[in-house]
Design an enzyme around this catalytic site. Structure first.
Site, mmCIF file in Angstrom:
data_model
loop_
_atom_site.group_PDB
_atom_site.id
_atom_site.type_symbol
_atom_site.label_atom_id
_atom_site.label_comp_id
_atom_site.label_asym_id
_atom_site.label_seq_id
_atom_site.Cartn_x
_atom_site.Cartn_y
_atom_site.Cartn_z
ATOM 1 N N ASN A 167 28.563 38.663 50.877
ATOM 2 C CA ASN A 167 29.049 37.518 49.948
ATOM 3 C C ASN A 167 29.842 36.489 50.225
ATOM 4 O O ASN A 167 30.373 35.824 49.413
ATOM 5 C CB ASN A 167 30.000 38.609 48.824
ATOM 6 C CG ASN A 167 29.376 39.673 48.448
ATOM 7 O OD1 ASN A 167 27.983 39.652 48.181
ATOM 8 N ND2 ASN A 167 29.976 40.783 47.917
ATOM 9 N N ASN A 190 29.192 45.408 47.272
ATOM 10 C CA ASN A 190 30.080 45.211 46.139
ATOM 11 C C ASN A 190 29.772 44.797 44.880
ATOM 12 O O ASN A 190 30.327 44.263 44.242
ATOM 13 C CB ASN A 190 31.454 44.588 46.664
ATOM 14 C CG ASN A 190 32.095 45.039 47.757
ATOM 15 O OD1 ASN A 190 32.066 46.422 47.879
ATOM 16 N ND2 ASN A 190 32.598 44.454 48.845
ATOM 17 N N SER A 300 34.202 45.852 57.830
ATOM 18 C CA SER A 300 33.926 45.266 56.520
ATOM 19 C C SER A 300 32.588 46.056 55.975
ATOM 20 O O SER A 300 31.786 47.003 56.555
ATOM 21 C CB SER A 300 33.186 43.909 56.817
ATOM 22 O OG SER A 300 31.975 43.902 57.434
ATOM 23 N N THR A 301 32.353 45.811 54.436
ATOM 24 C CA THR A 301 31.112 46.402 53.782
ATOM 25 C C THR A 301 29.941 45.878 54.656
ATOM 26 O O THR A 301 28.806 46.837 54.538
ATOM 27 C CB THR A 301 31.203 46.116 52.146
ATOM 28 O OG1 THR A 301 32.378 46.748 51.939
ATOM 29 C CG2 THR A 301 30.131 46.946 51.461
ATOM 30 N N GLY A 302 29.909 44.713 54.872
ATOM 31 C CA GLY A 302 28.634 44.233 55.718
ATOM 32 C C GLY A 302 28.362 44.923 56.932
ATOM 33 O O GLY A 302 27.032 45.231 56.948
ATOM 34 N N TYR A 336 35.783 31.641 49.432
ATOM 35 C CA TYR A 336 35.587 33.027 50.340
ATOM 36 C C TYR A 336 34.165 33.686 49.857
ATOM 37 O O TYR A 336 33.584 34.042 50.685
ATOM 38 C CB TYR A 336 36.724 33.924 50.062
ATOM 39 C CG TYR A 336 36.986 35.336 50.605
ATOM 40 C CD1 TYR A 336 36.873 35.084 52.160
ATOM 41 C CD2 TYR A 336 36.715 36.525 50.187
ATOM 42 C CE1 TYR A 336 36.802 36.430 52.888
ATOM 43 C CE2 TYR A 336 36.758 37.517 50.912
ATOM 44 C CZ TYR A 336 36.812 37.450 52.162
ATOM 45 O OH TYR A 336 37.059 38.592 53.008
ATOM 46 N N HIS A 337 34.080 33.761 48.493
ATOM 47 C CA HIS A 337 32.710 34.459 47.877
ATOM 48 C C HIS A 337 31.709 33.271 47.243
ATOM 49 O O HIS A 337 32.450 32.578 46.632
ATOM 50 C CB HIS A 337 33.115 35.510 46.903
ATOM 51 C CG HIS A 337 33.869 36.691 47.317
ATOM 52 N ND1 HIS A 337 35.144 36.964 46.792
ATOM 53 C CD2 HIS A 337 33.604 37.534 48.286
ATOM 54 C CE1 HIS A 337 35.600 38.100 47.511
ATOM 55 N NE2 HIS A 337 34.739 38.512 48.422
ATOM 56 N N HIS A 354 40.994 43.846 57.788
ATOM 57 C CA HIS A 354 39.500 43.527 58.440
ATOM 58 C C HIS A 354 39.944 42.945 59.708
ATOM 59 O O HIS A 354 40.814 42.211 59.741
ATOM 60 C CB HIS A 354 38.706 42.862 57.728
ATOM 61 C CG HIS A 354 38.179 43.766 56.467
ATOM 62 N ND1 HIS A 354 37.710 44.955 56.567
ATOM 63 C CD2 HIS A 354 38.322 43.698 55.014
ATOM 64 C CE1 HIS A 354 37.463 45.546 55.268
ATOM 65 N NE2 HIS A 354 37.859 44.708 54.409
#
Length: 380
Positions: A167, A190, A300-302, A336-337, A354
């Site tokens: 993101n 997310n 991280s989710t990524g 950031y996103h 993170h």
């Protein structure tokens, strides 16, 4: 005697003035630091190296990067070469990728751990949380168990080219939407919005993660009819995609998880979305990446999605993986996103949990080795 005291006072004042001057200089350096310095900064000594070495190596850039903003770390000159001088043609190294897949599978049974199933839990079973004290538990209810798939949603699945879409604000203006949508399977993170940003991020979604906290942040815990309608419509857009809900990361998700369960039971049969509820998968995932010298409080989710993708994808392309507040191509400021409101200040709150720059450097190294394609430039 008096002269000695005056000399000492003068000496102390001199040191104070020098310290103030250095502080002012560092602040000025930070404000005026040109973004290209991020790329041209040489490899300096480690944080434990003598301070004078760092001053000698380049006071302005090193001081600003190392001490004032930890989110900006020196990036290797090879990144400069690839992005600014002569973008290289990436070549997939299938042998290396298959070797990595095997390494991951030695630590993580991705297919099994992708989601709990009806046969893997029993009513009344107590679940613990990956990142909370062992004293916190969640009791599996009949309603929760009824929402679990019969078998893993990715059992016997194989896809040629997969896109894992982070993101990051680097996707803003990237025109990567069409390229992403051509992928055979698209992972998103997310519950990120796509419609208003489809030119840059695409529309196709085969899986998106859904942290229970999203329900609090964007849907007011479903407290009103309007909140419930908004959530229902958002889910409807996913069609038959997988909604991957990590309900057992933190005990603070327990109440929201129960709200989610009630909602899905209430709307059973009205939505095509496939639900996946992973159990305690992170202990296995963390073990693999720790072997790669990556051990933050939380991955991280990524990079978690990359781990899952490695089991079902023959080739993985990454988009939106860039943890810095400027575009490496245009040097313009970035949010950031990609979906943040215009003018939103770049945040570094992620530093609490993170190690995004370290993750990025690892992924960039994997890109160079042909394991995965990391897209940092505009697609069109």
């Amino acid at each position: 005697m008096r002269n000695c005291k005056m000399a000492r006072v003068a000496s102390v004042l001199g040191l104070v003035m020098l310290s103030v001057a250095l502080l002012i200089l560092s602040l000025i350096s930070y404000v005026s630091l040109k973004k290209e310095n991020i790329f041209t900064t040489p490899k300096y000594a480690s944080p434990g190296a003598p301070r004078m070495y760092m001053f000698h190596a380049g006071f302005r850039s090193q001081f600003a990067l190392k001490f004032l903003d930890q989110s900006f770390v020196p990036i290797t000159n090879s990144l400069t070469h690839e992005l600014q001088e002569k973008p290289s043609k990436w070549t997939f190294n299938r042998t290396a990728f298959l070797h990595q897949r095997q390494e991951i599978l030695q630590h993580v049974d991705v297919i099994k751990n992708f989601s709990l199933t009806k046969s893997s839990v029993r009513i009344g079973q107590l679940m613990h949380y990956d990142y909370s004290s062992h004293k916190y538990v969640f009791s599996i209810s009949n309603n929760f168990r009824s929402l679990l798939p019969d078998v893993s949603p990715i059992m016997n699945k194989r896809y040629n080219v997969c896109a894992v879409v982070g993101n990051s604000g680097i996707l803003t203006g990237s025109q990567c939407g069409q390229e992403i949508d051509k992928s055979d399977f698209v992972f998103r993170c997310n519950f990120a919005p796509t419609e208003a940003f489809h030119k840059d991020v695409g529309r196709k979604t085969n899986l998106t993660t859904f942290n229970p906290s999203i329900l609090e942040k964007y849907y007011n815990n479903l407290l009103t009819i309007q909140d419930r309608n908004n959530f229902f419509l958002s889910l409807k857009k996913l069609d038959g995609a997988i909604l991957w809900i990590p309900a057992f990361f933190f005990h603070t998700s327990a109440t929201v998880t129960r709200t989610l369960v009630d909602f899905f039971v209430e709307h059973r049969g009205q939505l095509k979305v496939q639900l996946a509820w992973p159990g305690n998968i992170m202990q296995h995932v963390n073990r693999y990446w720790k072997n790669k010298h990556l051990s933050p409080k939380r991955l991280s989710t990524g990079i978690l999605m990359y781990t899952l993708a490695s089991a079902i994808c023959e080739e993985i392309h990454l988009y939106g993986f860039w943890p810095f507040g400027f575009d490496p191509n245009t040097r313009e400021d970035l949010p950031y996103h990609y979906y943040d409101k215009k003018g939103t200040k770049f945040t570094t709150k992620w530093q609490e949990s993170h190690q995004l720059p370290a993750e990025f450097q690892l992924l960039y190294r994997m890109h160079g080795e042909g394991l995965t394609k990391l897209t940092l430039s505009h697609c069109a």
